[in-house]
Design a protein around this motif. Structure first.
Motif, PDB file in Angstrom:
ATOM      1  N   ILE A  42      37.621  78.935  15.895  1.00 56.19           N
ATOM      2  CA  ILE A  42      36.841  78.739  17.124  1.00 56.19           C
ATOM      3  C   ILE A  42      37.427  79.612  18.216  1.00 56.19           C
ATOM      4  O   ILE A  42      38.660  79.730  18.338  1.00 56.19           O
ATOM      5  CB  ILE A  42      36.877  77.245  17.531  1.00 56.19           C
ATOM      6  CG1 ILE A  42      35.793  76.471  16.772  1.00 56.19           C
ATOM      7  CG2 ILE A  42      36.707  77.058  19.046  1.00 56.19           C
ATOM      8  CD1 ILE A  42      35.729  74.982  17.095  1.00 56.19           C
ATOM      9  N   CYS A 100      30.567  66.071  19.158  1.00 60.37           N
ATOM     10  CA  CYS A 100      31.699  65.693  18.297  1.00 60.37           C
ATOM     11  C   CYS A 100      31.629  64.207  17.974  1.00 60.37           C
ATOM     12  O   CYS A 100      31.833  63.789  16.837  1.00 60.37           O
ATOM     13  CB  CYS A 100      33.021  66.046  18.979  1.00 60.37           C
ATOM     14  SG  CYS A 100      34.454  65.694  17.958  1.00 60.37           S
ATOM     15  N   VAL A 116      28.620  63.770  15.371  1.00 62.87           N
ATOM     16  CA  VAL A 116      28.820  64.208  13.976  1.00 62.87           C
ATOM     17  C   VAL A 116      29.939  63.428  13.287  1.00 62.87           C
ATOM     18  O   VAL A 116      29.980  63.353  12.071  1.00 62.87           O
ATOM     19  CB  VAL A 116      29.066  65.739  13.856  1.00 62.87           C
ATOM     20  CG1 VAL A 116      27.896  66.524  14.408  1.00 62.87           C
ATOM     21  CG2 VAL A 116      30.373  66.163  14.504  1.00 62.87           C
ATOM     22  N   ASN A 117      30.823  62.849  14.069  1.00 62.55           N
ATOM     23  CA  ASN A 117      31.922  62.076  13.474  1.00 62.55           C
ATOM     24  C   ASN A 117      31.708  60.564  13.569  1.00 62.55           C
ATOM     25  O   ASN A 117      32.621  59.797  13.238  1.00 62.55           O
ATOM     26  CB  ASN A 117      33.250  62.457  14.139  1.00 62.55           C
ATOM     27  CG  ASN A 117      33.687  63.856  13.777  1.00 62.55           C
ATOM     28  OD1 ASN A 117      33.972  64.135  12.605  1.00 62.55           O
ATOM     29  ND2 ASN A 117      33.724  64.757  14.740  1.00 62.55           N
ATOM     30  N   PHE A 176      37.956  63.256  19.521  1.00 62.67           N
ATOM     31  CA  PHE A 176      38.669  64.378  18.896  1.00 62.67           C
ATOM     32  C   PHE A 176      38.671  65.634  19.769  1.00 62.67           C
ATOM     33  O   PHE A 176      39.348  66.604  19.458  1.00 62.67           O
ATOM     34  CB  PHE A 176      38.050  64.727  17.539  1.00 62.67           C
ATOM     35  CG  PHE A 176      38.054  63.598  16.544  1.00 62.67           C
ATOM     36  CD1 PHE A 176      38.861  62.480  16.722  1.00 62.67           C
ATOM     37  CD2 PHE A 176      37.258  63.656  15.409  1.00 62.67           C
ATOM     38  CE1 PHE A 176      38.874  61.447  15.800  1.00 62.67           C
ATOM     39  CE2 PHE A 176      37.254  62.622  14.475  1.00 62.67           C
ATOM     40  CZ  PHE A 176      38.051  61.512  14.685  1.00 62.67           C
ATOM     41  N   THR A 177      37.830  65.655  20.813  1.00 56.22           N
ATOM     42  CA  THR A 177      37.870  66.785  21.740  1.00 56.22           C
ATOM     43  C   THR A 177      37.508  66.294  23.133  1.00 56.22           C
ATOM     44  O   THR A 177      36.717  65.353  23.272  1.00 56.22           O
ATOM     45  CB  THR A 177      36.921  67.930  21.307  1.00 56.22           C
ATOM     46  OG1 THR A 177      37.101  69.037  22.203  1.00 56.22           O
ATOM     47  CG2 THR A 177      35.453  67.526  21.333  1.00 56.22           C
ATOM     48  N   ARG A 233      38.538  72.922  27.278  1.00 53.15           N
ATOM     49  CA  ARG A 233      38.428  72.042  26.115  1.00 53.15           C
ATOM     50  C   ARG A 233      39.792  71.867  25.475  1.00 53.15           C
ATOM     51  O   ARG A 233      40.572  72.816  25.389  1.00 53.15           O
ATOM     52  CB  ARG A 233      37.501  72.659  25.055  1.00 53.15           C
ATOM     53  CG  ARG A 233      36.035  72.581  25.380  1.00 53.15           C
ATOM     54  CD  ARG A 233      35.238  72.906  24.129  1.00 53.15           C
ATOM     55  NE  ARG A 233      35.436  71.889  23.100  1.00 53.15           N
ATOM     56  CZ  ARG A 233      35.038  72.033  21.842  1.00 53.15           C
ATOM     57  NH1 ARG A 233      34.457  73.136  21.442  1.00 53.15           N
ATOM     58  NH2 ARG A 233      35.235  71.060  20.961  1.00 53.15           N
ATOM     59  N   LEU A 282      41.483  70.319  21.810  1.00 53.40           N
ATOM     60  CA  LEU A 282      41.235  69.846  20.450  1.00 53.40           C
ATOM     61  C   LEU A 282      42.378  70.361  19.587  1.00 53.40           C
ATOM     62  O   LEU A 282      43.209  71.147  20.072  1.00 53.40           O
ATOM     63  CB  LEU A 282      39.879  70.337  19.909  1.00 53.40           C
ATOM     64  CG  LEU A 282      39.675  71.828  19.684  1.00 53.40           C
ATOM     65  CD1 LEU A 282      38.530  72.053  18.706  1.00 53.40           C
ATOM     66  CD2 LEU A 282      39.349  72.565  20.960  1.00 53.40           C
ATOM     67  N   CYS A 328      40.545  66.351  15.298  1.00 54.82           N
ATOM     68  CA  CYS A 328      39.509  67.297  14.888  1.00 54.82           C
ATOM     69  C   CYS A 328      39.899  67.929  13.545  1.00 54.82           C
ATOM     70  O   CYS A 328      41.051  68.318  13.360  1.00 54.82           O
ATOM     71  CB  CYS A 328      39.387  68.383  15.959  1.00 54.82           C
ATOM     72  SG  CYS A 328      38.652  69.926  15.388  1.00 54.82           S
ATOM     73  N   VAL A 329      38.952  68.017  12.624  1.00 56.14           N
ATOM     74  CA  VAL A 329      39.220  68.699  11.344  1.00 56.14           C
ATOM     75  C   VAL A 329      38.335  69.944  11.218  1.00 56.14           C
ATOM     76  O   VAL A 329      38.017  70.392  10.123  1.00 56.14           O
ATOM     77  CB  VAL A 329      39.048  67.763  10.128  1.00 56.14           C
ATOM     78  CG1 VAL A 329      40.144  66.708  10.117  1.00 56.14           C
ATOM     79  CG2 VAL A 329      37.680  67.112  10.099  1.00 56.14           C
ATOM     80  N   LEU A 330      37.952  70.498  12.348  1.00 60.35           N
ATOM     81  CA  LEU A 330      37.131  71.710  12.420  1.00 60.35           C
ATOM     82  C   LEU A 330      35.818  71.535  11.654  1.00 60.35           C
ATOM     83  O   LEU A 330      35.284  72.483  11.078  1.00 60.35           O
ATOM     84  CB  LEU A 330      37.920  72.929  11.911  1.00 60.35           C
ATOM     85  CG  LEU A 330      37.626  74.311  12.503  1.00 60.35           C
ATOM     86  CD1 LEU A 330      37.603  74.301  14.016  1.00 60.35           C
ATOM     87  CD2 LEU A 330      38.626  75.341  12.006  1.00 60.35           C
ATOM     88  N   CYS A 331      35.337  70.291  11.650  1.00 55.72           N
ATOM     89  CA  CYS A 331      34.080  69.963  10.947  1.00 55.72           C
ATOM     90  C   CYS A 331      34.069  70.575   9.547  1.00 55.72           C
ATOM     91  O   CYS A 331      33.059  71.188   9.131  1.00 55.72           O
ATOM     92  CB  CYS A 331      32.887  70.435  11.760  1.00 55.72           C
ATOM     93  SG  CYS A 331      32.441  69.309  13.099  1.00 55.72           S
ATOM     94  N   PRO A 342      30.201  73.816  13.137  1.00 55.04           N
ATOM     95  CA  PRO A 342      30.819  72.621  13.717  1.00 55.04           C
ATOM     96  C   PRO A 342      29.895  72.048  14.808  1.00 55.04           C
ATOM     97  O   PRO A 342      29.212  72.811  15.513  1.00 55.04           O
ATOM     98  CB  PRO A 342      32.118  73.155  14.336  1.00 55.04           C
ATOM     99  CG  PRO A 342      32.428  74.389  13.554  1.00 55.04           C
ATOM    100  CD  PRO A 342      31.090  74.989  13.199  1.00 55.04           C
ATOM    101  N   GLY A 343      29.877  70.721  14.929  1.00 54.20           N
ATOM    102  CA  GLY A 343      28.974  70.066  15.878  1.00 54.20           C
ATOM    103  C   GLY A 343      29.122  70.595  17.292  1.00 54.20           C
ATOM    104  O   GLY A 343      28.128  70.851  17.985  1.00 54.20           O
ATOM    105  N   CYS A 344      30.348  70.785  17.743  1.00 47.97           N
ATOM    106  CA  CYS A 344      30.585  71.211  19.135  1.00 47.97           C
ATOM    107  C   CYS A 344      30.073  72.626  19.370  1.00 47.97           C
ATOM    108  O   CYS A 344      29.580  72.944  20.457  1.00 47.97           O
ATOM    109  CB  CYS A 344      32.071  71.114  19.475  1.00 47.97           C
ATOM    110  SG  CYS A 344      33.153  72.041  18.374  1.00 47.97           S
TER     111      CYS A 344
HETATM  112  S1  SF4 Z   1      35.027  71.153  15.223  1.00 51.73           S
HETATM  113 FE1  SF4 Z   1      33.977  69.205  14.768  1.00 51.73          FE
HETATM  114  S2  SF4 Z   1      35.618  67.659  14.797  1.00 51.73           S
HETATM  115 FE2  SF4 Z   1      36.408  69.490  15.866  1.00 51.73          FE
HETATM  116  S3  SF4 Z   1      35.938  69.175  18.034  1.00 51.73           S
HETATM  117 FE3  SF4 Z   1      34.219  70.340  17.161  1.00 51.73          FE
HETATM  118  S4  SF4 Z   1      32.733  68.757  16.561  1.00 51.73           S
HETATM  119 FE4  SF4 Z   1      34.699  67.719  16.875  1.00 51.73          FE
END
Ligand code: SF4
Ligand code: SF4
Ligand code: SF4
Length: 253
Positions: A7, A24, A27-28, A47-48, A59, A61, A123-126, A136-138
């Motif tokens: 990211i 985030c 999706v989680n 997670f963020t 941000r 994370l 965060c597990v990087l989706c 990733p959701g974010c």
């Molecule tokens: S990558 Fe996924 S788990 Fe990590 S901050 Fe973004 S949405 Fe959340």
């Protein structure tokens, strides 16, 4: 050498809308923790976060370190750096020692203190979404492309280009590129990173180097004691799990 994906967060493009933090949660499957997302903190259910510093937003994370200290201290391999760049966690392997929380130079992992089967949360990087071909959701939710996802090589090139083409706009450093051996989350910003609450003055050397040296200095009785307690925790957890499995099997007969 950084490979895989990551990211890039550009502070100058962030408008502080909080869509990333909201996505985030979605999706989680995480519950709301603060009505005002700007006042939220990283926790087992967050997670963020997006933090406000005057006109700027930052941000926070997991940095998905290239050589993660959290992974290096985990006695049972519950935390793993993957080829995609994500640092992931396996709750089934975790013995609850929380060494990863102590070791993280960015103070990221949180613990589920309030549950009977606590997990480490971050965060597990989706990773599951990415492996399914999604963003990733974010990243998907960010309306200004302040948060980008892609090959780390390309992200570094984008960051370097922005710094070079607009030297008055950007503080001349990519946060995360060299700190503690590099990471798969990179940040660029108009101001020095300590002004945005990022951990500063980090060594370039990966943290596992320090961890190994520190572990060598710990008297063996502490290590053995820690391992014994961890072993007892694991055995108790395993016993409960087996009892539960047995009960549910009986119920299926
Ligand atoms: S990558 Fe996924 S788990 Fe990590 S901050 Fe973004 S949405 Fe959340
Ligand atoms: S930021 Fe902390 S939790 Fe994330 S990979 Fe690095 S050491 Fe592990
Ligand atoms: S979604 Fe993008 S613009 Fe909005 S707060 Fe997050 S990073 Fe900033």
């Amino acid at each position: 050498m950084l490979n895989g994906n990551g990211i890039l967060f550009d502070v100058s493009l962030c408008v502080g809308c909080g869509s990333c933090a909201q996505a985030c949660k979605e999706v989680n499957n995480l519950p709301e923790t603060n009505k005002d997302f700007l006042k939220d903190h990283l926790s087992d259910n967050t997670f963020t976060v997006v933090e406000q510093y005057g006109d700027l937003y930052a941000r926070k994370l997991c940095m998905h370190c290239n050589e993660p200290a959290c992974e290096s201290v985990c006695l049972v391999g519950a935390i793993k750096k993957t080829e995609t760049g994500a640092v992931v966690y396996d709750a089934d392997k975790c013995i609850g020692c929380r060494y990863c929380m102590q070791a993280c130079p960015h103070k990221i992992p949180r613990y589920e203190w309030g549950t009977t089967k606590p997990r480490i949360r971050k965060c597990v990087l989706c990773n599951d979404r990415v492996n399914a071909g999604k963003l990733p959701g974010c990243v998907e939710a960010c309306p200004t492309e302040a948060t980008l996802y892609g090959s780390i090589e390309k992200l570094i090139a984008i960051a370097n280009r922005r710094l070079k083409e607009d030297p008055d706009k950007y503080y001349q450093k990519i946060y995360g590129l060299e700190d503690v051996g590099g990471s798969h989350v990179l940040v660029i910003s108009p101001v020095p990173f300590e002004q945005l609450g990022y951990v500063s003055m980090l060594p370039k050397e990966p943290m596992p180097e320090f961890t190994n040296r520190a572990m060598e200095k710990i008297p063996s009785v502490v290590v053995v004691g820690g391992a014994f307690l961890s072993g007892m925790y694991w055995l108790t957890k395993r016993k409960n799990q087996l009892a539960k499995e047995k009960k549910s099997n009986n119920g299926n007969l």
